[in-house]
Design a protein around this motif. Sequence first.
Motif, PDB file in Angstrom:
ATOM      1  N   ASP A  75       0.787  -1.234   0.000  1.00 42.05           N
ATOM      2  CA  ASP A  75       0.000   0.000   0.000  1.00 42.05           C
ATOM      3  C   ASP A  75       0.821   1.287   0.000  1.00 42.05           C
ATOM      4  O   ASP A  75       0.265   2.371  -0.180  1.00 42.05           O
ATOM      5  N   LEU A  76       2.117   1.200   0.249  1.00 39.18           N
ATOM      6  CA  LEU A  76       2.932   2.410   0.359  1.00 39.18           C
ATOM      7  C   LEU A  76       3.293   2.927  -1.030  1.00 39.18           C
ATOM      8  O   LEU A  76       3.977   2.255  -1.803  1.00 39.18           O
ATOM      9  N   ASN A  77       2.826   4.128  -1.348  1.00 37.86           N
ATOM     10  CA  ASN A  77       3.212   4.716  -2.637  1.00 37.86           C
ATOM     11  C   ASN A  77       4.123   5.921  -2.431  1.00 37.86           C
ATOM     12  O   ASN A  77       4.243   6.462  -1.327  1.00 37.86           O
ATOM     13  N   LEU A  78       4.760   6.340  -3.492  1.00 42.61           N
ATOM     14  CA  LEU A  78       5.707   7.453  -3.428  1.00 42.61           C
ATOM     15  C   LEU A  78       5.009   8.736  -3.005  1.00 42.61           C
ATOM     16  O   LEU A  78       5.586   9.557  -2.279  1.00 42.61           O
ATOM     17  N   PHE A  79       3.764   8.908  -3.414  1.00 42.08           N
ATOM     18  CA  PHE A  79       3.037  10.118  -3.066  1.00 42.08           C
ATOM     19  C   PHE A  79       2.910  10.292  -1.556  1.00 42.08           C
ATOM     20  O   PHE A  79       3.094  11.390  -1.025  1.00 42.08           O
ATOM     21  N   SER A  80       2.585   9.209  -0.843  1.00 45.81           N
ATOM     22  CA  SER A  80       2.418   9.319   0.609  1.00 45.81           C
ATOM     23  C   SER A  80       3.731   9.696   1.289  1.00 45.81           C
ATOM     24  O   SER A  80       3.746  10.424   2.292  1.00 45.81           O
ATOM     25  N   ILE A  81       4.850   9.240   0.734  1.00 45.04           N
ATOM     26  CA  ILE A  81       6.161   9.605   1.289  1.00 45.04           C
ATOM     27  C   ILE A  81       6.409  11.093   1.088  1.00 45.04           C
ATOM     28  O   ILE A  81       6.829  11.810   2.006  1.00 45.04           O
ATOM     29  N   VAL A  82       6.139  11.576  -0.114  1.00 44.65           N
ATOM     30  CA  VAL A  82       6.354  12.996  -0.426  1.00 44.65           C
ATOM     31  C   VAL A  82       5.436  13.873   0.419  1.00 44.65           C
ATOM     32  O   VAL A  82       5.845  14.930   0.913  1.00 44.65           O
ATOM     33  N   GLN A  83       4.184  13.445   0.597  1.00 43.44           N
ATOM     34  CA  GLN A  83       3.229  14.213   1.398  1.00 43.44           C
ATOM     35  C   GLN A  83       3.732  14.411   2.820  1.00 43.44           C
ATOM     36  O   GLN A  83       3.555  15.476   3.411  1.00 43.44           O
ATOM     37  N   ASN A  84       4.365  13.382   3.373  1.00 40.33           N
ATOM     38  CA  ASN A  84       4.864  13.481   4.742  1.00 40.33           C
ATOM     39  C   ASN A  84       6.068  14.401   4.848  1.00 40.33           C
ATOM     40  O   ASN A  84       6.329  14.973   5.914  1.00 40.33           O
ATOM     41  N   GLU A  85       6.820  14.562   3.747  1.00 40.80           N
ATOM     42  CA  GLU A  85       8.055  15.349   3.803  1.00 40.80           C
ATOM     43  C   GLU A  85       7.872  16.795   3.367  1.00 40.80           C
ATOM     44  O   GLU A  85       8.671  17.661   3.730  1.00 40.80           O
ATOM     45  N   GLY A  86       6.836  17.074   2.566  1.00 42.39           N
ATOM     46  CA  GLY A  86       6.637  18.440   2.091  1.00 42.39           C
ATOM     47  C   GLY A  86       7.505  18.745   0.879  1.00 42.39           C
ATOM     48  O   GLY A  86       8.094  17.852   0.258  1.00 42.39           O
ATOM     49  N   GLN A  87       7.594  20.044   0.545  1.00 40.38           N
ATOM     50  CA  GLN A  87       8.293  20.464  -0.679  1.00 40.38           C
ATOM     51  C   GLN A  87       9.760  20.066  -0.699  1.00 40.38           C
ATOM     52  O   GLN A  87      10.296  19.677  -1.729  1.00 40.38           O
ATOM     53  N   ASN A  88      10.425  20.184   0.438  1.00 42.83           N
ATOM     54  CA  ASN A  88      11.859  19.892   0.495  1.00 42.83           C
ATOM     55  C   ASN A  88      12.069  18.423   0.884  1.00 42.83           C
ATOM     56  O   ASN A  88      12.288  18.089   2.047  1.00 42.83           O
ATOM     57  N   ILE A  89      11.985  17.570  -0.111  1.00 37.10           N
ATOM     58  CA  ILE A  89      12.085  16.132   0.159  1.00 37.10           C
ATOM     59  C   ILE A  89      13.507  15.750   0.553  1.00 37.10           C
ATOM     60  O   ILE A  89      14.471  16.438   0.219  1.00 37.10           O
ATOM     61  N   THR A  90      13.629  14.632   1.251  1.00 37.75           N
ATOM     62  CA  THR A  90      14.931  14.180   1.729  1.00 37.75           C
ATOM     63  C   THR A  90      15.748  13.588   0.578  1.00 37.75           C
ATOM     64  O   THR A  90      15.226  13.269  -0.492  1.00 37.75           O
ATOM     65  N   GLU A  91      17.039  13.438   0.820  1.00 38.65           N
ATOM     66  CA  GLU A  91      17.908  12.814  -0.182  1.00 38.65           C
ATOM     67  C   GLU A  91      17.474  11.378  -0.452  1.00 38.65           C
ATOM     68  O   GLU A  91      17.590  10.882  -1.576  1.00 38.65           O
ATOM     69  N   ARG A  92      16.973  10.722   0.568  1.00 38.90           N
ATOM     70  CA  ARG A  92      16.491   9.339   0.414  1.00 38.90           C
ATOM     71  C   ARG A  92      15.325   9.292  -0.581  1.00 38.90           C
ATOM     72  O   ARG A  92      15.257   8.401  -1.435  1.00 38.90           O
ATOM     73  N   THR A  93      14.425  10.285  -0.487  1.00 38.48           N
ATOM     74  CA  THR A  93      13.280  10.323  -1.403  1.00 38.48           C
ATOM     75  C   THR A  93      13.704  10.785  -2.794  1.00 38.48           C
ATOM     76  O   THR A  93      13.175  10.297  -3.806  1.00 38.48           O
TER      77      THR A  93
END
Length: 475
Positions: free
Chosen positions: A94-112
């Motif tokens: 169920d984990l998609n890339l969008f949910s990861i980005v949503q949790n991090e906001g505009q300044n995504i981490t290097e991991r993302t």
Amino acid sequence: MKIDIKNKLIRLFEDWSKEKASSIIQLDPSGSERIYFRIKSANKVALGVYHKNEKENAAFISFSETFTKLNFNTPKIYASRLVDNIYLIEDFGDLNLFSIVQNEGQNITERTKLLYKKCLKALFEFQTKGAKHLDFSKCTPRPSLDKQSLIWDLNYFKYYFLKTQKIEFDEQLLEYDFRTFSDYLLAADQSYFVYRDFQSRNILIRDQEPFFIDYQGGRMGPLQYDVASLLFQVKANLCSETREELLNYYLDLLPEKTDIDAFIKHYYPYVLIRICQVLGAYGFRGLIERKAHFIQSIPYAVSTLKWLLDQLKMDIRIPELSRVLEKVTQLTFSSAKNKKPGLTIHLNSFAYKNGIPMDYSGHGEGFVFDCRFLPNPGRLKEYRHLTGKDEHVISYLQEHAEVHDFLKHVIQMVEPAIFKFQERKFTDLTINFGCTGGQHRSVFMAENINEYLKTSFQLTIELNHTQKENWITSN
């Protein structure tokens, strides 16, 4: 109907797994008409899919089988019964890339960012290797992203967004511009596979690796379209610096002989048509079908469009399209990306002849109060060119007992709702006041409720007089 579908999927699962199904759970609906079920037995799990579009089912299965042979990270087809419009696919979770980005906001981490780079690298494989091996006769509704496809997307934008927002346009002039714009886009190399909906909701993440779904709309077309779809997915809301970094990463993947200037020349125009297509989808899925997450995405799309128009340079003339796009950027919406914590009251005055204002928070319409039974200052010559904010109109309305009674009743209805919304930690409530022209009575009521709320509650208030630009303020 759903019971029948579930039973058929269970039979298909048990025929494939050789085990008895122990559970079948319907997944949350997506933007499409497909219905997904997670089916489990003692040792196996699969996603069961029902979709009534036979051609899309055939395309998805054909593409998936080819991608599996190419060792792409796409779901394996376990079994199908296309006469019933059902099939079983590999379950990536169920984990998609969008949910990861949503949790991090505009300044995504290097991991993302690394995940995005993996996605772009995989995309290039789809575009090039996929183009060599896919059966494009299975593509639907067109074998390529041709002029007809582009015109359909632009008409989608016209009919489901421009018209729902009551943005006026010259039909024939806009049609001329659509054709000119489409011809410009088609000058780009069209010999690649276009995934068509390559965005973070369709990219599942497992063990820090991306897996790809929902490519049944794929066809031949340019490199630029899918890169634009991923990097300018409006709700993902990547910052411009991140977009630029990821674009440069993708450009480095291209063969040395690639004309980078030619790629960039058509890249941002493809971003534009993608945003137009997305706004059309948000208009249909959100404003017409009332699906909340599409409604909530509209402010992001408008903000992205505004940024894009400031950067975009094309050596063609599309004056009517340019004019309506500028009108779109002038629309005002409440956006979650700048939202303060706590309850926000969306307080509107409006004209009934133009319809009740849309609630873009996705929480529903809230309260709608009809002020047309109140005495109408607009019928009197001395008040016709004033508004509900002017002292003379305020004094006139305050002379009538029914106005005070109405205001009291509104407060009695709204106040307990606000207390309960705050208690239950709801984020949005809309209060609309309508009258004939949206200039006198509705404005007066909205202004009074605004003052009452400011002195009675700790909350955010967004006051919007929707007809302000149309107020008659001079003879």
